[in-house]
Structures are given as C-alpha cells and as structure tokens.
Write an enzyme that holds these catalytic residues in place. Structure first.
Site, mmCIF file in Angstrom:
data_model
loop_
_atom_site.group_PDB
_atom_site.id
_atom_site.type_symbol
_atom_site.label_atom_id
_atom_site.label_comp_id
_atom_site.label_asym_id
_atom_site.label_seq_id
_atom_site.Cartn_x
_atom_site.Cartn_y
_atom_site.Cartn_z
ATOM 1 N N LYS A 114 0.869 -1.183 0.000
ATOM 2 C CA LYS A 114 0.000 0.000 0.000
ATOM 3 C C LYS A 114 0.894 1.215 0.000
ATOM 4 O O LYS A 114 2.015 1.168 0.505
ATOM 5 C CB LYS A 114 -0.877 0.016 1.251
ATOM 6 C CG LYS A 114 -2.124 0.846 1.117
ATOM 7 C CD LYS A 114 -3.110 0.217 0.153
ATOM 8 C CE LYS A 114 -4.539 0.419 0.513
ATOM 9 N NZ LYS A 114 -5.395 -0.616 -0.029
HETATM 10 N N1 GLU Z 1 -7.070 -0.218 -3.230
HETATM 11 C C1 GLU Z 1 -7.797 -1.422 -3.444
HETATM 12 C C2 GLU Z 1 -7.784 -2.296 -2.209
HETATM 13 O O1 GLU Z 1 -7.629 -1.831 -1.105
HETATM 14 C C3 GLU Z 1 -7.353 -2.130 -4.706
HETATM 15 C C4 GLU Z 1 -5.909 -2.523 -4.745
HETATM 16 C C5 GLU Z 1 -5.479 -3.051 -6.115
HETATM 17 O O2 GLU Z 1 -6.307 -3.146 -7.006
HETATM 18 O O3 GLU Z 1 -4.291 -3.351 -6.244
HETATM 19 O O4 GLU Z 1 -8.013 -3.480 -2.268
#
Ligand code: GLU
Length: 420
Positions: free
Chosen positions: A109
């Site tokens: 993240k």
């Molecule tokens: N931000 C989204 C999540 O928390 C998607 C992450 C992604 O598609 O890599 O799952």
C-alpha cells in the site's frame, strides 16, 4: 519483535488480527514474525511547485509487505491522515486479501499525506508524477504494482504509468492497474470493488432468505466504491435508504435517488447541499435499521461505542479495517449481525486489478462479461472456502478469511525456506 517504525493504532489492530489468526492456525513460532512484519517500506519527500510559485513538500509512503509469492500489489491513497503505520496495516491486509482469493501477489500500500481536493489538476499531476519518480527504484511490473485507492483515480494511474514508461523508454501498462481503458485498463475495473461488495451482499441475503426486492441497504461513503456498490445493489432490486460522505448523510425511507445524488457529487464534489432525504450525521447513519450496512470509507468507524447499536443483518465491509477489534468482540457476542470481512468483501478490486495486469502482460483484452464472470466465480469459490473454514475452526467469519490468507503466505515462506 516490537516494531519501532510502524507505530499507530491501525497497525496494532492489524497485528492483533494476525495474532488471533496465527493462534487459531497454531502457526509455527519460527514463522510468525517472518509472516507478520512488513518486508520493506519507503518514505519519500515529494517537493512540487504550486500554481502560485510556492514550493511545498509532501511526504509519500509505500510499504511492501511480503515478496514471497510474486510482485506486491496494492492501492495508493491520497488523504490528509495517511501515515506510515496506516499504510503498513493496509499493506498487511492486502497480503491476506490477495492470498485469500488466490492471486500470486504479496500485499502493498502507498499513500501521500495530502488532501487531493486542495490541489489544482496541474498540482495533482506534478505530485503524482513526483511520487512515482521517487518510487522508480522500488517498483516494476514484476516488483510492485500500484492501483487506485481513496483519493486517487484512473487519471492518477495514467500519470504514474506515463512517468514510469518515460523512465524505462517503452510503454509499460502493467506497472499500475486501474488505468483508463485507452491505456490498457480493464473492462469492469472501475466498478469491480463495488460490484464485488454488492455480489457478496446479495449472496448472503439469499443465504438468510431475505428477498432482494424487500431488502434495504445503507452506505457510508459515496466515493467510487460506495457509489458502485449502491448502483449494483439497486440493480439487484435492493432499496438504498441511506448514503453519506464527509459532508454528512441522508436518510430516505422511500429510497435514495442515486442518479440525482451522483449528478450532484459530479457537479459539487460532495453531497453537501443535496436535497434527497432527511439529513443525518455519519454516526446516526450507521445506526439506521437496514438489511445491509456498508461502511465504504475510512478505517475504524464501527467501534466499541456503536457495535452494540448497529441494526443490520449483514455488515458488508467495503472499506479496509472499518471494524475495530473491540467491536468484533461485541458483534461476535450479538450473533445477529453477519460480517462479510473486508479482505473478502472488497477483494473484487484487486481481483480485477490482477485481470488487468494479466491482460496487459499478454496484450490481449477481455470483454466486460468475461471479467465479471471470472470475478464472480472467484468470489463464489472463496465464499465456499471461507464458510468451510469457519465451521472447521469454529471461529468468526473474519478469523476464517484471515486464517486462510495468512496460512497461504506462511506456507509460501515455509516452502521457500530461510535464506541463506
Ligand atoms: N485499493 C484497493 C484495495 O484496497 C485495490 C488494490 C489493487 O487493485 O491493487 O483493495
């Protein structure tokens, strides 16, 4: 080992969840720390020149939780409250989420502590590009693949992809997912998270024998995920009776007019000033009696203060970490609220991100029907596994989902061995 770098309540919450699941799994103590503690983190200073000529510096973060099963994968969040501890917790949850639904990824993240609405389009572009520029040594289509999260969108992903591609000298669509369709994005990606949330809510409503045409839903957070979940639920015949965003909430027992709310948000960026129901605060909204309650915004909104009072049959966690550990204990005692835990409930986003990455690597693209068919097949299959695990371990649905994901990561680490 007590981490000195990821100090935050949210990181502690993620660690407690891990410990509970690791205990249930009776995980080898020699593996525990290796599986739990994030592999690496980057903090970068991103200076940009504002339209006014002033130079300001923003802090950017990226945590890559584990690299044992493939590249790391996860969103990029632009929000004033972003900090390293929060990003680390979100990266951990991405690891369990990807492993739970069978994707060959570790979790990651990233984020920048900024209110994106305070920037002009020009400034936002400079900040996005600067962040990617600073991250170039640490990312790649086989190393770490970013995607949208709170406060970022397809346009931000397009700038990221362009910055990386210019650096390497050729177009690399697979460096990020959630891109616009014209740049190698996938059909169905924009609505994937909300679509998955609605699909699972429908599936559990059916298990509880609640007819869809008589069911009601309340949605906290009206960004991409909340709005798409609302639209998909409406398609299934469920009535949306409450919505909210940072500006507050609306209740309408006759049903929220989603089209009108979306048009208003499109024009004014928020629900402030909209007239589609009775005004309620975000706290009151969570207590509305309904069949499906969907927190689709920030972490820790269901806590020990309101967990005893929420009045839904299904709590479908579209947000990451919306329910505190203390609230989980209360909800487990209540027994009348079925929780679809975050790492499962909102996994549609990263599942279709994975489809996008695969399509980009193969330069061959699928139809929306194909994408959704495959998405729903993975969700059905995962649901069956979660329910089996729940009965097998006699645990909560969250513990079942976490333990499945965590066990897979632990197995990958065990099989690869400890080097050197
Ligand atoms: N931000 C989204 C999540 O928390 C998607 C992450 C992604 O598609 O890599 O799952």
């Amino acid at each position: 080992m007590e981490s000195t770098i990821y100090q935050s309540d949210i990181f502690k919450m993620a660690c407690t969840q891990f410990d509970l699941a690791a205990n249930l799994l009776e995980m080898d103590p020699r593996l525990r720390e290796r599986v739990k503690v994030p592999k690496r983190c980057m903090t970068v200073a991103c200076p940009i020149e504002l339209d006014s000529g002033e130079v300001v510096l923003f802090e950017g973060f990226r945590v890559q939780h584990h690299l044992s099963m493939g590249p790391t994968k996860g969103g990029l969040r632009f929000h004033p409250q972003v900090n390293l501890g929060e990003v680390a917790a979100l990266a951990m949850w991405m690891s369990w989420k990807c492993a739970l639904v069978g994707l060959p990824y570790g979790g990651a993240k990233g984020g920048i502590a900024v209110d994106p609405h305070s920037l002009s389009v020009n400034e936002l572009e400079h900040l996005s590009r600067r962040y990617m520029q600073e991250m170039i040594p640490f990312v790649g289509p086989n190393t770490d693949v970013m995607a949208p999260d709170m406060g970022t969108n397809e346009q931000v992903m397009a700038w990221m992809m362009d910055t990386y591609s210019n650096h390497v000298g050729n177009t690399v669509p697979a460096i990020v997912t959630g891109k616009p369709l014209g740049l190698g994005g996938s059909e169905g990606r924009k609505e994937a998270t909300g679509n998955g949330v609605a699909y699972l809510a429908k599936s559990y409503l059916q298990d509880l024998k609640i007819p869809l045409s008589q069911a009601t839903a309340v949605i906290q957070g009206f960004g991409n995920v909340g709005a798409e979940a609302a639209l998909a639920l409406e398609q299934y015949g469920v009535e949306i009776i409450g919505i909210s965003d940072v500006s507050g909430g609306f209740f309408n027992s006759k049903g929220i007019n989603l089209k009108s709310a979306l048009t208003h948000v499109g024009k004014h960026r928020s629900l402030a000033g909209w007239r589609g129901g009775d005004r309620v605060s975000n706290e009151e909204l969570l207590l509305i009696s309904c069949d499906v309650l969907i927190p689709a915004a920030l972490e820790r909104v269901i806590d020990e203060k309101n967990a005893g009072k929420i009045q839904c049959r299904i709590l479908a966690e579209a947000a990451n970490g919306p329910t505190t550990n203390a609230a989980d204990v209360i909800l487990a005692q209540r027994d009348d609220v079925l929780i679809v835990p975050d790492i499962f409930c909102n996994s549609g986003g990263v599942i279709v991100s994975y489809f996008e990455w695969v399509q980009d690597l193969q330069s061959t693209f699928w139809t929306r029907e194909e994408v959704l068919r495959r998405l729903h097949a993975i969700l059905d299959n995962t649901k069956a596994q979660v329910e089996t695990q729940k009965s097998k371990l006699n645990c909560t649905r969250r513990e079942a989902a976490l333990s499945l994901g965590i066990h897979r990561v632990a197995e990958a680490k065990r099989l690869r061995g400890l080097f050197p």
